[in-house]
Design a protein around this motif. Sequence first.
Motif, PDB file in Angstrom:
ATOM      1  N   SER A  26       0.818  -1.301  -0.076  1.00  0.00           N
ATOM      2  CA  SER A  26       0.156  -0.057  -0.007  1.00  0.00           C
ATOM      3  C   SER A  26       0.848   1.247   0.040  1.00  0.00           C
ATOM      4  CB  SER A  26      -0.959   0.017   1.255  1.00  0.00           C
ATOM      5  OG  SER A  26      -1.911  -1.097   1.224  1.00  0.00           O
ATOM      6  N   LEU A  27       1.832   1.287   0.823  1.00  0.00           N
ATOM      7  CA  LEU A  27       2.958   2.436   0.813  1.00  0.00           C
ATOM      8  C   LEU A  27       3.500   2.404  -0.716  1.00  0.00           C
ATOM      9  CD1 LEU A  27       4.562   1.879   4.263  1.00  0.00           C
ATOM     10  CD2 LEU A  27       3.094   3.839   3.595  1.00  0.00           C
ATOM     11  N   ALA A  28       3.940   1.338  -1.242  1.00  0.00           N
ATOM     12  CA  ALA A  28       4.483   1.507  -2.634  1.00  0.00           C
ATOM     13  C   ALA A  28       3.468   2.145  -3.474  1.00  0.00           C
ATOM     14  CB  ALA A  28       4.849   0.159  -3.109  1.00  0.00           C
ATOM     15  N   VAL A  29       2.286   1.478  -3.648  1.00  0.00           N
ATOM     16  CA  VAL A  29       1.284   2.013  -4.588  1.00  0.00           C
ATOM     17  C   VAL A  29       1.049   3.497  -4.480  1.00  0.00           C
ATOM     18  CG1 VAL A  29       0.431  -0.232  -5.132  1.00  0.00           C
ATOM     19  CG2 VAL A  29      -0.819   1.217  -3.356  1.00  0.00           C
ATOM     20  N   LEU A  30       1.197   3.877  -3.144  1.00  0.00           N
ATOM     21  CA  LEU A  30       0.975   5.229  -2.724  1.00  0.00           C
ATOM     22  C   LEU A  30       2.110   6.220  -3.286  1.00  0.00           C
ATOM     23  CD1 LEU A  30      -1.019   5.229   0.525  1.00  0.00           C
ATOM     24  CD2 LEU A  30      -1.965   5.891  -1.686  1.00  0.00           C
ATOM     25  N   GLU A  31       3.055   5.556  -4.019  1.00  0.00           N
ATOM     26  CA  GLU A  31       4.268   6.326  -4.533  1.00  0.00           C
ATOM     27  C   GLU A  31       5.286   6.537  -3.519  1.00  0.00           C
ATOM     28  OE1 GLU A  31       2.908   9.465  -6.964  1.00  0.00           O
ATOM     29  OE2 GLU A  31       2.135   8.031  -8.660  1.00  0.00           O
ATOM     30  N   HIS A  32       5.669   5.727  -2.406  1.00  0.00           N
ATOM     31  CA  HIS A  32       6.707   5.654  -1.523  1.00  0.00           C
ATOM     32  C   HIS A  32       7.493   4.368  -1.876  1.00  0.00           C
ATOM     33  CE1 HIS A  32       4.928   9.308   0.251  1.00  0.00           C
ATOM     34  NE2 HIS A  32       3.728   8.535   0.356  1.00  0.00           N
ATOM     35  N   LYS A  33       8.585   4.792  -2.227  1.00  0.00           N
ATOM     36  CA  LYS A  33       9.513   3.654  -2.336  1.00  0.00           C
ATOM     37  C   LYS A  33       9.822   2.798  -1.148  1.00  0.00           C
ATOM     38  CE  LYS A  33      13.891   2.106  -4.728  1.00  0.00           C
ATOM     39  NZ  LYS A  33      15.143   2.830  -5.233  1.00  0.00           N
ATOM     40  N   ASN A 241      -8.763  -1.191   3.764  1.00  0.00           N
ATOM     41  CA  ASN A 241      -8.456  -1.221   5.347  1.00  0.00           C
ATOM     42  C   ASN A 241      -6.714  -0.952   5.252  1.00  0.00           C
ATOM     43  OD1 ASN A 241     -10.269  -3.983   6.772  1.00  0.00           O
ATOM     44  ND2 ASN A 241     -10.777  -1.726   6.400  1.00  0.00           N
ATOM     45  N   TYR A 242      -5.959  -1.610   4.215  1.00  0.00           N
ATOM     46  CA  TYR A 242      -4.731  -1.460   4.415  1.00  0.00           C
ATOM     47  C   TYR A 242      -4.054  -0.129   3.499  1.00  0.00           C
ATOM     48  CZ  TYR A 242      -3.372  -5.788   6.851  1.00  0.00           C
ATOM     49  OH  TYR A 242      -3.141  -6.621   7.618  1.00  0.00           O
ATOM     50  N   LEU A 243      -4.842   0.445   2.727  1.00  0.00           N
ATOM     51  CA  LEU A 243      -4.420   1.553   2.215  1.00  0.00           C
ATOM     52  C   LEU A 243      -4.747   2.687   3.398  1.00  0.00           C
ATOM     53  CD1 LEU A 243      -6.217   1.616  -1.370  1.00  0.00           C
ATOM     54  CD2 LEU A 243      -3.628   1.896  -0.975  1.00  0.00           C
ATOM     55  N   ALA A 246      -1.981   2.542   5.619  1.00  0.00           N
ATOM     56  CA  ALA A 246      -1.000   3.198   5.090  1.00  0.00           C
ATOM     57  C   ALA A 246      -0.954   4.844   5.351  1.00  0.00           C
ATOM     58  CB  ALA A 246      -0.731   3.045   3.670  1.00  0.00           C
ATOM     59  N   LYS A 247      -2.124   5.285   4.947  1.00  0.00           N
ATOM     60  CA  LYS A 247      -2.332   6.789   5.205  1.00  0.00           C
ATOM     61  C   LYS A 247      -1.988   7.150   6.538  1.00  0.00           C
ATOM     62  CE  LYS A 247      -6.260  10.132   5.530  1.00  0.00           C
ATOM     63  NZ  LYS A 247      -7.633  10.120   5.554  1.00  0.00           N
ATOM     64  N   SER A 261      -9.672  10.624  -1.865  1.00  0.00           N
ATOM     65  CA  SER A 261     -10.906   9.918  -2.257  1.00  0.00           C
ATOM     66  C   SER A 261     -10.621   8.262  -2.593  1.00  0.00           C
ATOM     67  CB  SER A 261     -11.348  10.170  -3.715  1.00  0.00           C
ATOM     68  OG  SER A 261     -10.270  10.222  -4.574  1.00  0.00           O
ATOM     69  N   LEU A 262      -9.652   7.735  -2.697  1.00  0.00           N
ATOM     70  CA  LEU A 262      -9.297   6.334  -3.034  1.00  0.00           C
ATOM     71  C   LEU A 262      -9.381   5.849  -1.331  1.00  0.00           C
ATOM     72  CD1 LEU A 262      -8.337   3.959  -4.237  1.00  0.00           C
ATOM     73  CD2 LEU A 262      -5.813   4.474  -3.989  1.00  0.00           C
ATOM     74  N   LEU A 263      -8.885   6.477  -0.305  1.00  0.00           N
ATOM     75  CA  LEU A 263      -8.865   5.939   0.853  1.00  0.00           C
ATOM     76  C   LEU A 263     -10.129   6.112   1.818  1.00  0.00           C
ATOM     77  CD1 LEU A 263      -5.569   7.721   1.802  1.00  0.00           C
ATOM     78  CD2 LEU A 263      -5.788   5.534   1.437  1.00  0.00           C
ATOM     79  N   GLU A 264     -11.148   6.632   0.978  1.00  0.00           N
ATOM     80  CA  GLU A 264     -12.429   7.173   1.897  1.00  0.00           C
ATOM     81  C   GLU A 264     -13.626   6.483   1.053  1.00  0.00           C
ATOM     82  OE1 GLU A 264     -12.738  11.250   1.359  1.00  0.00           O
ATOM     83  OE2 GLU A 264     -11.509  11.937   3.288  1.00  0.00           O
ATOM     84  N   GLN A 265     -13.197   5.609   0.054  1.00  0.00           N
ATOM     85  CA  GLN A 265     -14.202   4.974  -0.561  1.00  0.00           C
ATOM     86  C   GLN A 265     -14.878   3.824   0.102  1.00  0.00           C
ATOM     87  OE1 GLN A 265     -13.107   2.585  -4.116  1.00  0.00           O
ATOM     88  NE2 GLN A 265     -11.134   3.306  -3.934  1.00  0.00           N
TER      89      GLN A 265
END
Length: 273
Positions: A26-33, A241-243, A246-247, A261-265
């Motif tokens: 989840s951290l990775a897809v949120l663009e954190h290496k 949940n995991y997104l 990560a947030k 928006s992605l995290l609140e859906q």
Amino acid sequence: MGKIIAVVNQKGGVGKTTTAVNLAASLAVLEHKTLLIDADPQANATSGVGIDPEEVENSVYDCMLGNKFAPEVIIKTETPNLDIMPATIDLVGAELEMISFDRREYRMRDALTAIKDEYEFILIDCAPSLGLITLNALVASDSVIIPVQCEYYALEGLGKLLNTVRLVQANMNPSLSIEGILLTMYTARLKHNNAVVEDVRQHCKGIVFDTIIVRNVRLSEAPSYGKPIVLYDVQSKGNINYLNLAKEVLVNNGYTFESESLLEQESEAETEA
């Protein structure tokens, strides 16, 4: 400089590896290496991101024993921005082999020095024990995430684990902190699950994540396909949940978001009974 987080609980079956794999993805897809380190001889985190442990040539074992440098062990995964330092069954013997080593509790910390600046986050999936490999992870880490299943028996070892963290803080890693306690395997309709949530929040005020990981069919299926949940079923409740976790980790570490928006859906995914 990257933040190193150990995902640890000496009790098995509490969602530790599930959390390490899916939080890292989840951290990775949120663009954190992100780098995921599999420090468990069962190598479930390794297979969970699509890598066959039997085909791994260099692993955490080689790094811990000084046979390889960390960059030689790291493998890219299918998930963008996510690399892994895989494990193999060889790790079972590492604790015995390191008994005679000088600074044996610092082997992982020393090994990660060369690569820490290359990642924003490094997550370590620890074995379900408090042995030398797990101690190495705690000494190497900046903080710990403690997954706790929403069952009464899962709470029994929490005090012991928190005491272990304090001992490591006092003797080997004074900067170690608790990133948070994560409640897992939650089913809203079960009264005892809700009671455990209330008890943990009451007795561990200030260190419990707001995010709770629900029991979810798709989340349970994902490892058998060698995928984190974000690649297996992006619409599932487990992925949301995991997104959100990560947030929460990112916000706690000073990051901000342009869009949530992605995290609140809402997800209509089926949850397990």
